[in-house]
Enzyme design. Structure first.
Site, PDB file in Angstrom:
ATOM      1  CB  SER A 241      -6.069 -11.655   1.205  1.00 18.26           C
ATOM      2  OG  SER A 241      -7.337 -11.030   1.329  1.00 18.26           O
ATOM      3  CE1 TYR A 242      -1.156  -5.107   4.046  1.00 12.74           C
ATOM      4  CE2 TYR A 242      -2.311  -3.760   2.444  1.00 12.74           C
ATOM      5  CZ  TYR A 242      -1.432  -3.881   3.488  1.00 12.74           C
ATOM      6  OH  TYR A 242      -0.825  -2.760   3.997  1.00 12.74           O
ATOM      7  N   PRO A 243      -5.521  -6.894   4.603  1.00 16.60           N
ATOM      8  CG  PRO A 243      -5.267  -6.441   6.894  1.00 16.60           C
ATOM      9  CD  PRO A 243      -4.548  -7.017   5.704  1.00 16.60           C
TER      10      PRO A 243
ATOM     11  CG  ASP B 100      -0.219  -0.072   2.537  1.00 11.88           C
ATOM     12  OD1 ASP B 100       1.031   0.050   2.546  1.00 11.88           O
ATOM     13  OD2 ASP B 100      -0.872  -0.240   3.581  1.00 11.88           O
TER      14      ASP B 100
END
Length: 862
Positions: A335-337, A119
């Site tokens: 998975s990526y939150p 991110d």
């Protein structure tokens, strides 16, 4: 053999990634900072054999801050912070010494692969790591590429191996957008916060907040809560009337009919309709309809929806929910939150995660049926171009996760299964009746196929009675016709879930920062979290928002911050210039700041109504050294002493209790001493209110108590009560607490270490002599005759707590690190005592400051 240096964002991630890529054949050791491990293995990279070194950071390596003097509130005009105050990047956690750790481990490497979270913040950390490592890497030859970026969304074998096979480059534009946000928030937030805090805490004593803070995102977040509060306060209930009819469907059942007009606000009109309909004995069927309808399965799960559900259904605050989700991610369960996307890419393997749940005790049957009959493609949602929606990556049980982690994981998994299930189908039947000139209806629902509601039962269509079979022209006997009087109700306070929705709608914060802003307004005492996780503004929060509206509404409305967020996104996309956005935004807020300062009287008028002036707050506690009148102790955060005669305010240590210290006075300024006690840590020390705020010696800093004062002869000072160097921290000194008897204590004046000693002693004093072995001050202890541990019934003993075998038996240490050695030397030491209870005997110090009086006097007069 060349070396590939790889860096993840957290130690647990580094271990998981290294284990996957090495297929478990790696060696590991702790790094020099003690927090991050290094995992090594051999393999191939760019077609050649290499040695891999995998390690991590612990979040951001660096943080942005002002240069030294600009951090001193009393010496810098807050207006200077917008442009004149230079900033610098400092280590985010100096104790970890992360830059040195990265340079030691990365020295001499040939390639670097960045495994930071994918991110904007992760991209920013990539360049922080590169700034540390690139200077110590081997130089590339012939333009060879040496910096790589791994992009992944989950910690699974497939995703990690695919990321390693498709390495890219770090995105400098995304990193710049984070730099811009950090600088904007620092400069704007600090300028407004410092001015507000100094102005209002200098006038009012019951604000009950350590900081009167302002934040470009935090303040509009508070604005939403106060806006709802204002609607509640200004709401005026209105009375309205409703007609209600009941008809007999059969012998044992009646149908409740809804009036098509819904309600009227004139009682006489309602009475007229009631009189007309009461004349009728039967209700005639005007029309019937039966329609098959569908309740759509949910969109794939993104961060904002997860936070909403966690708050509204699971009772978890947004920040706690986010921290829990991040732990599930680092452990490989989801998975990526952090994602804004609610749409799965066409090539996403949906069956893989679903098969992982095929043997789960709670939903195995549903999953097996879906796999056998064929899954339904998820609905098309919003593709933000970041990460896929939040997805369970491996099965877990309640016993495995427990508590909130299990509850959040269970919801994420059920939500995912629901997205690939079929819609819920039901039959809706409606009958329209006519009673005189008025029309009424009733409806019922019958489930045809439960679809996704099997896995999300709380979303199921509520069961309703089947309606009788009838047709146009049929009549039913009226069993009751009446008029109900009701009132309109005010809205309730915003829930966290509703606030998250508003923040997302108006572009306040990001999916990553929304929980932080909500947590901030709670910690600042601007709102309180009530039952149902509703956010009720405090007086302070209300007055601040009303004050902003009165002076400059744009400071609290979401419009200006939303516009800034759009500009920051344009920087991330490479469509806007970083320096132009930064300069333009700071110029706008600088003008607003000057206008705010000039107009502060408008907000102050509101403050005067809600809060008490300093002179009228608090209780008399200790005497001022200047006027010798009592100063008042103000307990509301931040706790402080105020002398109304001198109009002076003195800050105090926070998060503890303050009381008068035996009416003793400071020999330097004649102020009465007060005693601060931590309570939970069992630590206390006296302090002079004036010296605490105005250090008397050059080697003292603001905020030091008597246990750090270097006065050579004062009975309360470090010079007179210091014992020896702390066994835990390098800069601390163990100081006798003269108020702790009969359960005597020696506490470090820097860290949390507390030594409990001489519980049966009548009196303990620090002697003038020092230990010949370790230079620690000797203690002169008088024991109670009946409980003396000394041989022969003696009651007095002088010795060193570190080296004397008699004293070593009577000392226990608390709040020290478990990895610290039990002893550092000294005769008569006992190995391993008390480890199970989290205590250990006091260890011998390695060195100690000079203790003789001449050295102390020399230091005093320098």
């Amino acid at each position: 053999m060349k070396t590939v240096f790889m860096v993840a964002e957290k130690p647990s991630l580094a271990q998981s990634i290294a284990k996957i890529l090495s297929r478990g054949s790696m060696s590991s050791h702790k790094g020099l900072n003690g927090a991050c491990s290094v995992h090594e293995y051999t393999g191939t990279f760019t077609g050649q054999p290499v040695r891999f070194k995998m390690t991590s950071v612990c979040g951001h390596v660096m943080t942005l801050d002002f240069l030294g003097k600009y951090n001193k509130w009393d010496k810098v005009d807050p207006a200077e912070l917008f442009s004149q105050a230079p900033t610098e990047k400092k280590e985010a956690n100096p104790k970890l010494n992360m830059v040195k750790f990265l340079q030691v481990e990365g020295r001499g490497c040939d390639y670097i692969v960045l495994w930071l979270d994918c991110d904007k913040e992760g991209e920013n950390i990539c360049f922080e790591v590169l700034d540390a490592v690139l200077p110590v890497m081997n130089k590339a030859h012939g333009g060879e590429k040496t910096v790589f970026r791994a992009r992944f969304s989950s910690i699974t074998d497939t995703d990690i191996c695919n990321a390693m096979a498709r390495l890219g480059e770090p995105d400098h534009n995304e990193a710049l957008s984070v730099d811009a946000r950090q600088e904007l928030d620092l400069r704007i937030g600090c300028a407004f916060t410092r001015f507000q805090t100094k102005y209002f805490q200098g006038k009012y004593g019951d604000l009950d907040s350590s900081l009167i803070s302002f934040g470009p995102c935090q303040t509009p977040t508070l604005g939403f809560c106060v806006e709802r509060h204002d609607k509640i306060q200004s709401f005026k209930p209105e009375t309205y009337w409703v007609l209600q009819a009941k008809v007999n469907a059969d012998k044992d059942r009646t149908l409740l009919l809804d009036w098509d007009r819904v309600r009227v606000f004139d009682r006489e009109i309602a009475q007229m309709f009631l009189n007309i309909t009461k004349m009728e004995k039967e209700a005639q069927v005007e029309a019937t309809s039966r329609k098959e309808k569908a309740k759509q399965r949910p969109l794939a799960l993104n961060t904002v929806e997860m936070l909403r559900v966690a708050s509204s259904s699971l009772g978890m605050g947004p920040q706690h929910a986010m921290q829990t989700a991040e732990r599930l991610y680092t452990q490989g369960y989801i998975s990526y939150p952090r994602t804004e996307t609610t749409h799965y890419p066409e090539n996403f393997d949906l069956k893989g995660p679903l098969r992982q749940q095929a043997n789960h005790p709670y939903w195995a049957d549903t999953v097996k049926q879906l796999l056998a009959e064929g899954i339904n493609r998820p609905r098309k949602g919003h593709d933000a171009g970041d990460h896929p929606p939040i997805t369970p990556m491996k099965a877990a049980t309640e016993a495995e996760l427990g508590g909130d982690a299990w509850r959040l994981y269970e919801y994420i998994t059920r939500h995912f299964i629901a997205t690939v299930s079929h819609d819920c189908k039901y039959l809706q039947s409606t009958i329209t009746f006519r009673i005189g000139p008025e029309h009424f209806t009733c409806s019922g629902k019958t489930v045809i196929s439960p679809g996704f509601t099997e896995i999300m039962p709380w979303q199921s269509v509520p069961p309703e009675d089947n309606l009788p079979t009838c047709q146009r022209g049929d009549t039913f006997a009226i069993s009751e016709m009446k008029m109900l009087e009701k009132q309109t109700n005010p809205p309730d306070y915003l829930t966290e879930a509703e606030l998250i929705t508003l923040m997302e709608k108006h572009g306040i914060g990001t999916d990553a920062s929304i929980p932080v802003h909500i947590n901030n307004i709670c910690q600042r005492n601007y709102v309180t979290v009530e039952s149902g996780r509703r956010l009720k503004p405090t007086n302070l929060g209300i007055v601040l928002v009303h004050g902003y509206y009165k002076i400059d509404a744009e400071l609290v409305l979401p419009t200006i911050r939303s516009a800034v967020e759009k500009q920051l996104n344009l920087i991330a996309q490479g469509k806007a210039d970083y320096r132009q956005v930064l300069g333009h935004t700071l110029d706008i807020f600088k003008r607003k700041f000057h206008y705010f300062v000039d107009s502060i009287a408008g907000m102050d008028e509101l403050m005067e109504v809600s809060f008490s002036p300093l002179a009228a707050t608090g209780k008399p506690l200790s005497r001022c050294g200047k006027c010798h009148r009592f100063m008042k102790y103000i307990q509301a955060k931040p706790s402080r002493l105020h002398c109304s005669h001198c109009d002076e305010t003195y800050t105090l240590p926070q998060n503890g209790t303050i009381k008068l210290y035996k009416e003793l006075r400071c020999p330097l300024d004649d102020f009465e001493l007060v005693l601060w006690s931590s309570g939970s840590r069992g630590k206390s020390y006296p302090l002079c209110p004036y010296c605490y705020n105005h250090p008397p010696f050059r080697d003292m800093k603001k905020g030091m108590g008597c246990n750090e004062c270097t006065h050579p002869t004062c009975q309360h000072s470090l010079s007179m009560l210091g014992v020896g160097q702390c066994v835990e921290c390098e800069s601390g000194v163990l100081v006798l607490d003269p108020t702790s008897g009969p359960k005597w204590k020696v506490a470090c004046n820097r860290c949390n270490v507390v030594a409990h000693c001489f519980e049966n002693a009548h009196r303990v004093r620090v002697a003038a002599d020092t230990c010949g072995a370790c230079e620690a001050a000797l203690l002169d202890v008088d024991f109670n005759k009946a409980k003396s541990p000394l041989p022969g019934g003696e009651t007095q003993h002088i010795g060193c707590v570190f080296c004397d075998p008699v004293f070593q038996e009577l000392v226990e240490l608390k709040h020290a690190a478990a990895c610290h050695p039990m002893h550092r030397g000294g005769p008569g030491r006992r190995q391993g005592r008390g480890r199970a209870r989290g205590r250990r005997p006091l260890g011998k110090p390695s060195s100690r400051r000079p203790k003789d009086k001449m050295s102390a006097l020399a230091a005093y007069f320098v």
